[in-house]
Design an enzyme around this catalytic site. Structure first.
Site, PDB file in Angstrom:
ATOM      1  CG  ASN A  40      -5.332  -3.906   6.692  1.00 11.97           C
ATOM      2  OD1 ASN A  40      -6.126  -4.850   7.364  1.00 11.97           O
ATOM      3  ND2 ASN A  40      -4.821  -2.870   7.680  1.00 11.97           N
ATOM      4  CB  SER A  67       5.623  -5.841   7.595  1.00 15.81           C
ATOM      5  OG  SER A  67       6.081  -6.296   6.216  1.00 15.81           O
ATOM      6  CD1 TRP A  93       9.360   4.416  -1.521  1.00 16.47           C
ATOM      7  CD2 TRP A  93      10.935   3.170  -2.132  1.00 16.47           C
ATOM      8  NE1 TRP A  93      10.410   5.311  -1.602  1.00 16.47           N
ATOM      9  CE2 TRP A  93      11.489   4.577  -1.833  1.00 16.47           C
ATOM     10  CE3 TRP A  93      11.857   2.006  -2.520  1.00 16.47           C
ATOM     11  CZ2 TRP A  93      12.811   4.851  -2.237  1.00 16.47           C
ATOM     12  CZ3 TRP A  93      13.196   2.646  -2.818  1.00 16.47           C
ATOM     13  CH2 TRP A  93      13.472   3.937  -2.609  1.00 16.47           C
ATOM     14  CG  ASN A 137      -4.046  -6.381   9.188  1.00 17.12           C
ATOM     15  OD1 ASN A 137      -3.663  -7.468   8.660  1.00 17.12           O
ATOM     16  ND2 ASN A 137      -3.462  -5.383   8.904  1.00 17.12           N
ATOM     17  CG  HIS A 141       6.146  -4.344  11.220  1.00 16.62           C
ATOM     18  ND1 HIS A 141       5.950  -5.388  11.458  1.00 16.62           N
ATOM     19  CD2 HIS A 141       4.786  -3.927  11.141  1.00 16.62           C
ATOM     20  CE1 HIS A 141       4.549  -6.109  11.728  1.00 16.62           C
ATOM     21  NE2 HIS A 141       3.900  -4.837  11.500  1.00 16.62           N
ATOM     22  CG  HIS A 146      -0.814   3.762   3.752  1.00 13.23           C
ATOM     23  ND1 HIS A 146      -1.307   3.712   4.819  1.00 13.23           N
ATOM     24  CD2 HIS A 146       0.003   2.776   3.754  1.00 13.23           C
ATOM     25  CE1 HIS A 146      -1.077   3.177   5.882  1.00 13.23           C
ATOM     26  NE2 HIS A 146      -0.057   2.215   5.227  1.00 13.23           N
ATOM     27  CB  SER A 204      -5.739  -3.835  14.461  1.00 15.42           C
ATOM     28  OG  SER A 204      -5.236  -3.701  13.279  1.00 15.42           O
ATOM     29  CG  ASN A 207      -1.955  -0.844   1.182  1.00 10.92           C
ATOM     30  OD1 ASN A 207      -2.328  -1.425   0.017  1.00 10.92           O
ATOM     31  ND2 ASN A 207      -2.696  -1.422   2.128  1.00 10.92           N
ATOM     32  N   GLY A 258       3.229  -7.522   4.939  1.00 13.58           N
ATOM     33  CA  GLY A 258       3.409  -7.390   3.566  1.00 13.58           C
ATOM     34  C   GLY A 258       4.580  -8.406   3.343  1.00 13.58           C
TER      35      GLY A 258
END
Ligand SMILES: *[C@@H]1O[C@H](CO)[C@@H](O)[C@H](O)[C@H]1NC(C)=O
Ligand SMILES: *[C@@H]1O[C@H](CO)[C@@H](O)[C@H](O)[C@H]1NC(C)=O
Ligand SMILES: *[C@@H]1O[C@H](CO)[C@@H](O)[C@H](O)[C@H]1NC(C)=O
Ligand SMILES: *[C@@H]1O[C@H](CO)[C@@H](O)[C@H](O)[C@H]1NC(C)=O
Ligand SMILES: *[C@@H]1O[C@H](CO)[C@@H](O)[C@H](O)[C@H]1NC(C)=O
Ligand SMILES: *[C@@H]1O[C@H](CO)[C@@H](O)[C@H](O)[C@H]1NC(C)=O
Ligand SMILES: *[C@@H]1O[C@H](CO)[C@@H](O)[C@H](O)[C@H]1NC(C)=O
Length: 410
Positions: free
Chosen positions: A225, A337, A359, A247, A384, A373, A249, A202, A339
């Site tokens: 996500n 992470s 990135w 996720n 992370h 994002h 959360s 993202n 990701g």
């Protein structure tokens, strides 16, 4: 010297140094999982990154985070989502409060601008290395029971009386009958081999990247996500989605009606409709409380109308645990992470895995300022170490195992 000379010298310097870096990089032939042939990266390439961008992921994206629900805190003055668009994240208090003030955002940008100077470019001329990739697949998932796309929770792999989490204390989660019946009979990815897959992180780098077409050209597209989709992102990310993650959360703050209450199925199915018929992947099994949220969603969606049926899937905790351990050997962070985890798992069912939006900086290589994002600037919490992850992904790229894109697409 004239201006022209200056420019020439600078160009020469840049060229020489990138050739050196490239040589350094391409001469390294390792499969991550072996020892790394260099010093801990903190002290080397990423030495400037400490404060600015080490801890990067979704603000709302901590596997196993401790997020209090903010059900009912929606901001009604925010635009309502259109059909096939997800609801704006900004309306959620938990998300909104992670958005930094301009002065903080600017500082991050400046710090990352400096950091990015020392990030090498990936080796040019990527070629898939099947031998290397197969080796990597084996290292990641050594247990043959879970190889070949068999890495999901299924009715065959799970014991109702106790599904072990991959948290340190190995809690056993009891699986309610109804949830068990909602598990697939066998992994839908079993023995599936997609030739090309896009895994779409993202990162703000996607904004203006024009990568959408390339992303959608893959046979299978992973996204993270419940990231917003819609027309305004179409050139950069487009919309093909075969698997979308969420996720725990986010379930809590976005789709729970309030503390201790049920799932807001209507909002959830509305938002899910943006991803059409994709699998909903829930990072569930890190802890008991994660599992509870995840199971609630799975149950709630079983009750949704046939039109809104969603295939909910869970990565098998032992497998996720093994991958976490694998990466912890290479990256000193509390945990990798989501990701990196999903990119890793993608190699289990895809030959060529193409990564976009990975990135972690607030600046690109051309000094362009980036948001966290592609859809917003909420900052993550500090679990992370994504620049270190980027480095691992660059190694994989340079060895032909995955293909990383950190520049605009043609
Ligand atoms: C950078 O991070 C390391 C490890 O987290 C820490 O020991 C060090 O003090 C930090 N340096 C700065 C300048 O913040
Ligand atoms: C979650 O946060 C609350 C309040 O911040 C704290 O009291 C509680 O111990 C935390 N729970 C866990 C599991 O960390
Ligand atoms: C609701 O959103 C508007 C516009 O984004 C903002 O100005 C306002 O402060 C928000 N209200 C709350 C309670 O968050
Ligand atoms: C592909 O990977 C294997 C295993 O790491 C390695 O031995 C081989 O040299 C690589 N091939 C190329 C063309 O890079
Ligand atoms: C499930 O758990 C029960 C009780 O712990 C055990 O007796 C049984 O062998 C387990 N079944 C499988 C398939 O692992
Ligand atoms: C969870 O279950 C496994 C096997 O089913 C068992 O080995 C382990 O001791 C259990 N853990 C706890 C905390 O009960
Ligand atoms: C994706 O967008 C294109 C054009 O913007 C549209 O034609 C197509 O129906 C969309 N596909 C999905 C799966 O939403």
């Amino acid at each position: 010297m004239t201006n022209h000379h200056h420019r020439y010298c600078a160009l020469l310097l840049v060229t020489v140094s990138s050739v050196l870096i490239m040589l350094y990089y391409t001469s390294v032939h390792v499969i991550p999982g072996d020892h790394l042939p260099w010093k801990p990266p903190e002290s080397r390439i990423y030495m400037h990154t400490n404060r600015s961008s080490i801890e990067v992921e979704e603000a709302d994206n901590q596997l196993g985070s401790n997020v209090s629900t903010s059900g009912g805190l929606t901001n009604s003055s925010v635009e309502k989502p259109k059909e096939r668009e997800t609801s704006p994240l900004q309306k959620f208090h938990y998300y909104a409060r992670q958005i930094p003030e301009e002065s903080v955002a600017e500082k991050k940008f400046l710090a990352d601008q400096a950091a990015v100077q020392s990030v090498p470019t990936e080796a040019p001329g990527w070629v898939y290395n099947k031998t290397g990739a197969d080796l990597f697949r084996k290292r990641l998932v050594g247990d043959s029971r879970f190889a070949n796309g068999n890495f999901l929770v299924t009715q065959q792999t799970v014991n109702k009386s106790g599904l072990m989490t991959h948290s340190e204390n190995h809690d056993n989660i009891t699986v309610p009958e109804k949830v068990f019946n909602g598990f697939p009979k066998e992994s839908p990815f079993k023995n599936k081999h997609f030739n090309t897959c896009s895994v779409v992180g993202n990162g703000g780098i996607l904004k203006g990247s024009g990568c959408g077409k390339e992303i959608d050209a893959s046979e299978f597209v992973f996204r993270f996500n419940m990231a917003p989709m819609g027309d305004k992102y179409s050139r950069d990310i487009v919309n093909k989605t075969n698997l979308i993650t969420i996720n725990p959360s986010m379930i809590d703050y976005r789709y729970t009606k309030g503390k201790g209450k049920g799932i807001d199925v209507k909002s959830l199915t509305h938002d899910l409709s943006a991803y059409r018929d994709s699998y909903l992947w829930i990072w569930a099994l890190l802890s008991q409380s994660n599992a509870r949220s995840a199971f609630k969603v799975q149950e709630a969606l079983q009750g949704a109308s046939a039109r809104n049926q969603v295939n909910v899937i869970f990565p098998y905790p032992l497998v996720t645990g093994a991958i976490i351990s694998f990466w912890k050997k290479h990256i000193s962070a509390q945990r990798p992470s989501s990701g990196l985890l999903l990119a890793s798992l993608a190699t289990q069912m895809c030959e060529e895995v193409r990564l976009y939006g990975f990135w972690p900086f607030h600046a690109d290589r051309n000094n362009r300022r980036l948001t966290q994002h592609y859809y917003g600037n909420a900052l993550p919490t500090k679990v992370h170490k994504i620049p270190l992850e980027l480095r691992q992904l660059q190694i994989l790229h340079n060895n032909g195992i995955v293909r990383l894109t950190t520049h605009p697409c043609q």
